[in-house]
Each structure stands twice: as C-alpha cells, then as structure tokens.
Design a protein around this motif. Structure first.
Motif, PDB file in Angstrom:
ATOM      1  N   ARG A 148       0.855  -1.181   0.000  1.00 21.81           N
ATOM      2  CA  ARG A 148       0.000   0.000   0.000  1.00 21.81           C
ATOM      3  C   ARG A 148       0.890   1.230   0.000  1.00 21.81           C
ATOM      4  NH1 ARG A 148      -0.182   3.013   4.564  1.00 21.81           N
ATOM      5  NH2 ARG A 148       0.425   2.060   6.561  1.00 21.81           N
ATOM      6  N   ARG A 149       0.389   2.297  -0.546  1.00 20.21           N
ATOM      7  CA  ARG A 149       1.113   3.561  -0.533  1.00 20.21           C
ATOM      8  C   ARG A 149       1.179   4.102   0.893  1.00 20.21           C
ATOM      9  NH1 ARG A 149       3.905   5.073  -5.238  1.00 20.21           N
ATOM     10  NH2 ARG A 149       2.769   4.302  -7.042  1.00 20.21           N
ATOM     11  N   ASP A 150       2.321   4.701   1.252  1.00 21.45           N
ATOM     12  CA  ASP A 150       2.517   5.292   2.572  1.00 21.45           C
ATOM     13  C   ASP A 150       3.301   6.579   2.386  1.00 21.45           C
ATOM     14  OD1 ASP A 150       2.585   5.696   5.308  1.00 21.45           O
ATOM     15  OD2 ASP A 150       4.290   4.347   5.625  1.00 21.45           O
ATOM     16  N   GLY A 151       2.583   7.675   2.082  1.00 25.48           N
ATOM     17  CA  GLY A 151       3.257   8.917   1.737  1.00 25.48           C
ATOM     18  C   GLY A 151       4.015   8.747   0.438  1.00 25.48           C
ATOM     19  N   ALA A 152       5.302   9.096   0.457  1.00 24.75           N
ATOM     20  CA  ALA A 152       6.127   8.948  -0.745  1.00 24.75           C
ATOM     21  C   ALA A 152       6.678   7.534  -0.888  1.00 24.75           C
ATOM     22  CB  ALA A 152       7.282   9.945  -0.709  1.00 24.75           C
ATOM     23  N   GLY A 153       6.502   6.701   0.135  1.00 27.76           N
ATOM     24  CA  GLY A 153       7.023   5.343   0.092  1.00 27.76           C
ATOM     25  C   GLY A 153       5.917   4.311   0.015  1.00 27.76           C
ATOM     26  N   VAL A 154       6.286   3.080   0.380  1.00 24.67           N
ATOM     27  CA  VAL A 154       5.369   1.949   0.305  1.00 24.67           C
ATOM     28  C   VAL A 154       5.573   1.090   1.541  1.00 24.67           C
ATOM     29  CG1 VAL A 154       5.091  -0.288  -0.869  1.00 24.67           C
ATOM     30  CG2 VAL A 154       5.027   1.809  -2.194  1.00 24.67           C
ATOM     31  N   ARG A 155       4.489   0.531   2.064  1.00 22.80           N
ATOM     32  CA  ARG A 155       4.538  -0.521   3.077  1.00 22.80           C
ATOM     33  C   ARG A 155       4.179  -1.832   2.395  1.00 22.80           C
ATOM     34  NH1 ARG A 155       3.284   0.611   8.515  1.00 22.80           N
ATOM     35  NH2 ARG A 155       3.122  -1.652   8.780  1.00 22.80           N
ATOM     36  N   ALA A 156       4.872  -2.918   2.750  1.00 26.10           N
ATOM     37  CA  ALA A 156       4.664  -4.182   2.040  1.00 26.10           C
ATOM     38  C   ALA A 156       4.748  -5.367   2.994  1.00 26.10           C
ATOM     39  CB  ALA A 156       5.691  -4.337   0.928  1.00 26.10           C
ATOM     40  N   ARG A 157       4.134  -6.487   2.543  1.00 24.61           N
ATOM     41  CA  ARG A 157       4.259  -7.782   3.211  1.00 24.61           C
ATOM     42  C   ARG A 157       4.366  -8.849   2.118  1.00 24.61           C
ATOM     43  NH1 ARG A 157      -0.338  -8.484   7.692  1.00 24.61           N
ATOM     44  NH2 ARG A 157       1.060 -10.169   8.359  1.00 24.61           N
ATOM     45  N   MET A 158       5.087  -9.937   2.407  1.00 23.91           N
ATOM     46  CA  MET A 158       5.266 -10.998   1.423  1.00 23.91           C
ATOM     47  C   MET A 158       4.949 -12.350   2.040  1.00 23.91           C
ATOM     48  SD  MET A 158       6.730 -13.466  -0.520  1.00 23.91           S
ATOM     49  CE  MET A 158       8.368 -13.928   0.015  1.00 23.91           C
TER      50      MET A 158
END
Length: 296
Positions: free
Chosen positions: A208-218
């Motif tokens: 998911r988008r998180d400001g200018a970055g991304v949060r992720a799970r795999m």
C-alpha cells in the motif's frame, strides 16, 4: 566429518534482530548439492547462500542460493548480505562486486560509512522487468485471508512480475487489509492447482502507498516462508512495475516491510527505463549476528 564455516547476517536493517536473516557459507568448496539443500532446510531461514570461486575470473564469486525446499536463480537479500560478507574478507576494494547467479550477473555497489567500513550494498536485478499473467482478485484475496473488496484494482489487478527471481504477484491493498492479511495455505494450494501456468509456485507481495514510500508484506507458504520480513526480489519488480504504470523515465522508492513480524526492514529501490527494458536496484544495510561451523 568435515566442518564448514558460516556466518549469519541481518539484511535491510541497521540493527541486530531486524531485517531478514541470512546464513552465508563463505567457502562452499566441497559441499555437494544435496548437502547445500539440507543445510538450508536445517537453518530454516528464507534463504542460505553458498559461495564458490567464479567460473569467469572477471567476476568476484559464484553464489548459489537455496530456500528451504529448492535452489533459487536469484534473490535480493541473499545477494546483498553475501556481498557484505565478501567485502569483510577484502573483496570489492573498488566498491563493486560481480556475483554469478543462475539468473545472470548481479552487479553490486558497496556502501561505506565515513570511516570506510562497509555498511550495506545495493544490487541490480540481473534481468529487466518481465510482466506476466494477471490473477483473479477473488483468488488472491482468499490466499491472503482477505475479502475481494480489500484488493485495490484502480491502477492494476494482481499481476505476476519478475526480474530474475521467482515471479511474485504484486497486489495493492487497503491500509486495513495490509494489517489484517494472513496467508491461507489451502487457498494457495487451490490457486496453484487452478492455474497451471504458475508452475506450482505462488508468492504474494502485498503493498500500500505510505506517503512517498510503500509498506509491504510478502507471503510464500508453499516454500515454507509463511511471511518474509524483507524481499529484495519482490521489491525490484514492484519498483519496476510502478515505474511502468507511471510512464516516468526513472524513480526512487523506499519500501518498509517486516513491521508486522517485529523485524522492520527498509529496502531502498530505484528503477529506470533502458534500451533493454526497465531495470531496478535494491539496497540496504547489513549487520552481523552469528558465526560458527556446520559439521558434515
């Protein structure tokens, strides 16, 4: 009985017990294929690497990567962590390494602090971005323990992508869904059976988008990795795929992963368009944790 030296490193972090764990055998000469696989299963980490002399003397080393059940053509955090270990032995004095892997040559740029100590590395994916098949949002949602409405499809549906490693399904989800997701093994098995083109493999990279970055799970439970705290070979295709969607010439993207596992990781990616296609890099810090000997 033989003894083989190993070290473990936490990768994509600046502190111990964060990031993704990696076991490295810096001199794997004399270790057979079956022994490598058995050692990887014994360590029970997402990957273990075995370093051999390069086949081409122009390169720095040959690196074989094993997860719990199979050898891998390329993987991100094993490449970064192995490069860091090799740098401790004096390789890469010019700041660069070339690692031979099944998927191709992995170019490495070593990161140093003001005192000249190697703190991490960035690696280039060995192949350009390859965008594969799309998967039904309903099936992907079931694999992640989510409802179909939790999958965000405004920009893309769940899509397979790779750049030298195992293909990952890139899935945009809502903020609440990213926190709530959990792998459902039965759904993974049903999806693989219903889609022979997957070749028996299925890994989900939720973001998911998180400001200018991304949060992720795999999630990759079919290989024994219920959840991965930092996945470089998913971060690079995600960076490349988002560049593909944006139409831009190049981009930088920081990806935070592993928070839900208590092993926060930071993966710094770049992507750019080239004559051969979209190429991506991923980098991060490394911290030593253990050293010892395995008996064979």
């Amino acid at each position: 009985m033989r003894s083989c030296r190993f070290v473990t490193v936490d990768v994509f972090t600046d502190r111990r017990f964060g990031g993704n764990q990696l076991a490295v055998f810096p001199d794997a000469r004399g270790i057979g294929d079956a022994e490598m696989q058995a050692l990887a299963a014994e360590f029970n980490l997402s990957e273990t690497t075995f370093v051999l002399p390069p086949e081409d003397p122009a390169n720095s080393a040959r690196v074989r990567i094993f997860n719990r059940v199979a050898e891998m053509p390329f993987a991100g955090h094993p490449s970064v962590g192995t490069a860091w270990v090799l740098a401790q032995s004096g390789l890469g004095a010019d700041g660069r390494l070339r690692l031979e892997q099944i998927a191709g040559i992995v170019e490495v740029e070593l990161w140093r602090d003001a005192a000249g100590q190697v703190t991490g590395a960035a690696i280039g994916a060995p192949q350009p971005l390859c965008i594969g098949a799309e998967l039904p949002a309903e099936a992907v949602a079931a694999c992640a323990g989510l409802a179909p409405g939790d999958i965000v499809t405004a920009r893309h549906v769940p899509t397979l992508a790779a750049d030298g490693g195992n293909p990952r399904v890139l899935v945009e989800v809502t903020e609440a869904a990213l926190a709530a997701a959990r792998p459902e093994l039965g759904a993974f098995r049903r999806t693989v059976a219903a889609h022979p083109g997957l070749g028996g493999r299925l890994s989900l990279y939720l973001y998911r988008r998180d400001g200018a970055g991304v949060r992720a799970r795999m999630f990759s439970p079919l290989t024994g990795t219920w959840e991965d705290p930092a996945t470089g070979s998913a971060a690079t295709p995600l960076a490349g795929f988002l560049l593909h969607l944006s139409g831009a010439e190049s981009a930088r993207l920081d990806i935070t992963q592993g928070v839900e596992m208590g092993r926060p990781s930071l993966l710094r990616t770049t992507a750019r368009r080239t004559p051969s296609g979209i190429r991506a890099t991923v980098g991060g810090g490394c911290v030593p944790v253990l050293r010892g000997e395995a008996l064979l």
